[in-house]
Every structure is written in structure tokens, then in C-alpha cells.
Scaffold this motif. Structure first.
Motif, PDB file in Angstrom:
ATOM      1  N   UNK A 103     -39.835 -13.911  61.935  1.00  0.00           N
ATOM      2  CA  UNK A 103     -39.938 -11.925  62.094  1.00  0.00           C
ATOM      3  C   UNK A 103     -39.037 -11.575  62.772  1.00  0.00           C
ATOM      4  N   UNK A 104     -37.832 -12.354  62.616  1.00  0.00           N
ATOM      5  CA  UNK A 104     -36.932 -11.362  63.812  1.00  0.00           C
ATOM      6  C   UNK A 104     -35.536 -11.360  63.517  1.00  0.00           C
ATOM      7  N   UNK A 105     -34.775 -10.553  63.435  1.00  0.00           N
ATOM      8  CA  UNK A 105     -33.051  -9.956  63.075  1.00  0.00           C
ATOM      9  C   UNK A 105     -32.365 -11.165  63.861  1.00  0.00           C
ATOM     10  N   UNK A 106     -31.794 -11.662  63.243  1.00  0.00           N
ATOM     11  CA  UNK A 106     -30.131 -12.568  63.289  1.00  0.00           C
ATOM     12  C   UNK A 106     -30.698 -12.154  65.233  1.00  0.00           C
ATOM     13  N   UNK A 107     -29.681 -11.255  64.581  1.00  0.00           N
ATOM     14  CA  UNK A 107     -29.130 -11.142  66.431  1.00  0.00           C
ATOM     15  C   UNK A 107     -30.246 -11.437  67.929  1.00  0.00           C
ATOM     16  N   UNK A 108     -31.411 -11.194  67.436  1.00  0.00           N
ATOM     17  CA  UNK A 108     -32.022 -11.201  69.123  1.00  0.00           C
ATOM     18  C   UNK A 108     -32.363 -12.882  68.539  1.00  0.00           C
ATOM     19  N   UNK A 109     -31.768 -13.712  67.417  1.00  0.00           N
ATOM     20  CA  UNK A 109     -31.685 -15.029  67.860  1.00  0.00           C
ATOM     21  C   UNK A 109     -30.494 -15.687  68.158  1.00  0.00           C
ATOM     22  N   UNK A 111     -29.188 -14.222  71.513  1.00  0.00           N
ATOM     23  CA  UNK A 111     -29.967 -13.874  72.887  1.00  0.00           C
ATOM     24  C   UNK A 111     -29.805 -12.685  72.537  1.00  0.00           C
ATOM     25  N   UNK A 112     -29.660 -11.577  71.891  1.00  0.00           N
ATOM     26  CA  UNK A 112     -30.286 -10.036  71.762  1.00  0.00           C
ATOM     27  C   UNK A 112     -28.766  -9.072  71.813  1.00  0.00           C
ATOM     28  N   UNK A 113     -29.366  -7.790  72.059  1.00  0.00           N
ATOM     29  CA  UNK A 113     -28.172  -7.143  72.277  1.00  0.00           C
ATOM     30  C   UNK A 113     -26.938  -7.267  73.248  1.00  0.00           C
ATOM     31  N   UNK A 114     -25.464  -7.229  72.639  1.00  0.00           N
ATOM     32  CA  UNK A 114     -24.832  -6.955  74.381  1.00  0.00           C
ATOM     33  C   UNK A 114     -24.703  -5.237  74.393  1.00  0.00           C
ATOM     34  N   UNK A 328     -23.559 -10.618  64.471  1.00  0.00           N
ATOM     35  CA  UNK A 328     -22.878 -11.061  66.012  1.00  0.00           C
ATOM     36  C   UNK A 328     -22.617  -9.975  66.536  1.00  0.00           C
ATOM     37  N   UNK A 329     -21.556  -9.156  66.239  1.00  0.00           N
ATOM     38  CA  UNK A 329     -21.073  -8.656  67.044  1.00  0.00           C
ATOM     39  C   UNK A 329     -22.201  -8.064  67.654  1.00  0.00           C
ATOM     40  N   UNK A 330     -22.983  -7.570  67.340  1.00  0.00           N
ATOM     41  CA  UNK A 330     -23.877  -6.780  68.529  1.00  0.00           C
ATOM     42  C   UNK A 330     -24.470  -7.356  69.319  1.00  0.00           C
ATOM     43  N   UNK A 331     -23.516  -9.028  69.311  1.00  0.00           N
ATOM     44  CA  UNK A 331     -24.722  -9.886  70.220  1.00  0.00           C
ATOM     45  C   UNK A 331     -23.692 -10.430  71.391  1.00  0.00           C
ATOM     46  N   UNK A 332     -22.423 -10.679  70.906  1.00  0.00           N
ATOM     47  CA  UNK A 332     -21.300 -11.121  71.894  1.00  0.00           C
ATOM     48  C   UNK A 332     -20.957 -10.907  72.415  1.00  0.00           C
ATOM     49  N   UNK A 333     -21.130 -10.757  73.974  1.00  0.00           N
ATOM     50  CA  UNK A 333     -20.321  -9.720  74.851  1.00  0.00           C
ATOM     51  C   UNK A 333     -18.450  -9.987  74.618  1.00  0.00           C
ATOM     52  N   UNK A 334     -17.481 -10.547  73.934  1.00  0.00           N
ATOM     53  CA  UNK A 334     -16.028  -9.989  74.061  1.00  0.00           C
ATOM     54  C   UNK A 334     -15.906  -9.095  72.256  1.00  0.00           C
TER      55      UNK A 334
END
Length: 402
Positions: A103-109, A111-114, A328-334
């Protein structure tokens, strides 16, 4: 326990040819994966249908890592664009399913938003410098904070990256178009039009340029040095990437940042480039580098060496890949930047995506999973059409890198 009950492979050409995998679980949950390999689409469709689908039926869709290893390490023949694109389709579809089950968008799985949004760059082009400047102006008016600039070399009919109509579409013929190429003419012309962009619009936005593997290492080094005053965000694919050590030559002669990787498909293909800090941006994509699972590994390695992400995102990737990339872009730190080309209207009739553009950035859907739907009935209106990318020939008739 839920199992993968059905796996369907769709090939359709709504504006561009796409190969799409849809997995369905015994609980009725569906997941989508993109399996498009531009110009070799049917090879991946066959790999999926004939070789992977029989292996997937009955598997637990929650075991994403195990299935990835099973499809990769369990096969004697590894890597390569066909294999990794097929694995990517399965992996992406499994992440879509996992998000829907949770029940979650993939970016939450992941690690959540960066970050709140994903900065993208658009593709400005022109048949000459004046036309290019007008197109850059158009993209800036649309709110883009980063623009790639390409102009046709005078008297050379096959310049890469120049739009002929509303949408840039290089794969437009049933057989490869053979285009002329003149390296010296390009080297004389391109630095001038990049300087003209900066002279007219200043430095309040990011300027990018794609060389598209056309130069030798020392030619690329000379070009990068010539355009240093333009402060490019990056010089993309300056020389063919097969000889990765050649990037050291380019690096020794210019401070213009280097981006490469859209034609590479595994962490082993980019390991040397990253760990030797021969590039600044890695351009591997979800669909061609083994899916979200494997691309995350590449990005994590890159982060250790201050290399940022800049994933390929042209219209040869379906909206499924674009959505997965933005998650993935939303989640990764770099994260560095994301390539973005709007798909044709016909593509939007087949793929319903929740990704939105605003203020120079893409924003993910908050729907569970990837937030993309595939309209099978609409796809039937766009049967497969063979299309090839062009082939470049030097003025003496010999084949050059496209």
C-alpha cells in the motif's frame, strides 16, 4: 502464500516500440516492467517469453532479491543488454507488486524521500545556431532548470540530436538511415553554438551537451577544454566507452564534467569508471541495467566516489521505466539529474502514468507501486513496427560510431 500465476509479454508501437511485461499474482495483484531495447525489441520479448516466463510461474513475488539472483547467477550466460533488460522487466514488475501489496509508493520502500522533486533536463536543438537559441528559450519558458543543446553542423546532414518535428525521434525508419558525419566540422562548430547559448541566456541554468561517442579520447579532451568557459553541467559520452581507460586521457586535459553509461548494463561495466573517478555522472538506467535492484547497487557504489546519478530517460524507455527511475531518483542521496523527454500522445493512450512535471522537476505518484497502468486494448491499436536507429558514416563512406 501468494505466487506468480501469470506472466504476459506485450509488444506495441504507440509512437515508439515498447516491450512490456505484466505479472499477475494468485491474489490478483499486477506489476508492470519495461523490457524495451531500442532496435532489438523482439530479442528481449523472446528472451522473456521463451526463457524467463516458464521460470517465474509459481515463484513467490515477494522474494525480489532471490529472483534477481536466480535469473542472473542461475544462467551460465550472464550480462549483456538483452539479458539485463529482460531481468530488469521482471525486477521492476516485482517492485510494482510489492508496493501495491504494502500500500506504498515504491520510493517509500527504497527508504523514503531524499528530495521533494527530481530535476530534469530537456532537449533543445536546431538546424542552426539561431534555431537552437529559440528552442533553448522555449525550454526555459517551460520552467526547465537544465537544458541539453545540440545544433546541426553546417553542410553535414546527419547531426545527432536535432529534432525534425515536434518530438525528437531517431528510430523512424524500417531500415537504418545512413547519415553522414564529419568530426572536424563538428569540432569547429559546436563550441561556438554552446558559447552563443551562454552569451544570450547567461549562467542561471544548467547547460548540457551530448557528444554521442563521436570523438577519439584526445579529440574529446580538446573539445572539453574548449568549452570550459561555458561551464557545462556535463559532456555526455565523449568517446566510445568500451575502452574505459581512454576516459583517463580526457580527464587529464579538461575540467568539464563527464557523463557516461546509458549503453552499459551492469555494475561491473561501470566499476572501473566509478572507482577510478574517471566520470562525474553515471547514466545507467532501470531498464537496461537489471532493474531497480541492480541500479541501486550501481548508485550506491557511485556514492562512495562522489559520482552522481544521471539516468538515461529518452523516449526509447517506456513510462514504466520513467516512473521507476523517478522513484529511485527521489530516494537515493547522490542524485544528480534525470533525462526527460515527453512521450508521444499515442504513448499516453497506452500507458497511464502518475508522474508529473512542474518547476523543472518530475514528481512521483503517491499511488501504491509505480503508479503506472497499461491499457492492453489501447495497445492493440498500435501493432509492432520495426524501427532502427541511424548508422553514421564518415564522408569517405566508412562506418562511424553513432
Amino acid at each position: 502464500m501468494s505466487k506468480i500465476e501469470r506472466a504476459e509479454v506485450f509488444v506495441a508501437s504507440p509512437g515508439r516500440t515498447f516491450v512490456t511485461l505484466r505479472l499477475t499474482t494468485s491474489d490478483g495483484v499486477t506489476g508492470l516492467g519495461d523490457a524495451t531495447l531500442n532496435g532489438r525489441e523482439l530479442a528481449v520479448a523472446s528472451y522473456l517469453q521463451d526463457h524467463l516466463v516458464p521460470l517465474l510461474l509459481g515463484k513467490d513475488p515477494a522474494r525480489i532479491e532471490d529472483i534477481w539472483q536466480y535469473l542472473y547467477r542461475g544462467a551460465y550466460w550472464r550480462r549483456g543488454p538483452v539479458t539485463m533488460t529482460a531481468i530488469a522487466a521482471v525486477d521492476t514488475a516485482l517492485w510494482d507488486i510489492k508496493g501495491k501489496v504494502a500500500g506504498l509508493p515504491v520510493y517509500q520502500l527504497l527508504g523514503g524521500r531524499s528530495r521533494d522533486g527530481v530535476m530534469v533536463y530537456g532537449h533543445a536543438s536546431g538546424t542552426d545556431t539561431a534555431a537552437l537559441l529559440d528552442d533553448v528559450d522555449r525550454f526555459l519558458d517551460l520552467g526547465f532548470k537544465a537544458v541539453r543543446a545540440q545544433a546541426a553542423v553546417p553542410d553535414v546532414g546527419g547531426t545527432y540530436g536535432v529534432r525534425k518535428g515536434k518530438v525528437y525521434e531517431p528510430a523512424a525508419s524500417s531500415l537504418p538511415e545512413e547519415q553522414p558525419w564529419d568530426t572536424e566540422a563538428y569540432l569547429r562548430f559546436a563550441p561556438g553554438y554552446l558559447a552563443a547559448v551562454r552569451e544570450r541566456f547567461g549562467f542561471g541554468f544548467h547547460l548540457l551537451h551530448d557528444v554521442h561517442h563521436r570523438l577519439t579520447p584526445i579529440e574529446a579532451a580538446r573539445f572539453g577544454k574548449q568549452v570550459e568557459d561555458c561551464r557545462l553541467f556535463w559532456m555526455e559520452d565523449p568517446t566510445p566507452v568500451e575502452n574505459q581507460e581512454s576516459f583517463r586521457i580526457v580527464r587529464q586535459h579538461t575540467t568539464t564534467p563527464l557523463a557516461v553509461g546509458e549503453v552499459l548494463n551492469s555494475i561491473w561495466d561501470v566499476q572501473h569508471l566509478i572507482t577510478e573517478q574517471l566520470i562525474d555522472y553515471v547514466r545507467t538506467s532501470v531498464v537496461h541495467a537489471g532493474g531497480l535492484t541492480h541500479l541501486r547497487r550501481i548508485f550506491d557504489l557511485a556514492a562512495l566516489y562522489q559520482v552522481r546519478t544521471g539516468s538515461h530517460g529518452a523516449t526509447d524507455l517506456s513510462p514504466v521505466t520513467l516512473a521507476a527511475a523517478v522513484h529511485l531518483d527521489t530516494a537515493v542521496p547522490n542524485f544528480g539529474i534525470q533525462e526527460y523527454m515527453a512521450h508521444a500522445d499515442e504513448t499516453g493512450e497506452v500507458f497511464r502514468s502518475g508522474v508529473t512535471f512542474a518547476d523543472g522537476m518530475l514528481h512521483v505518484s503517491e499511488e501504491p507501486g509505480l503508479g503506472v497502468e497499461y491499457d492492453e486494448k489501447a495497445a492493440e491499436r498500435f501493432p509492432y513496427q520495426a524501427r532502427y536507429l541511424p548508422v553514421a558514416r564518415r564522408l569517405d563512406g566508412s562506418v562511424h560510431d553513432w
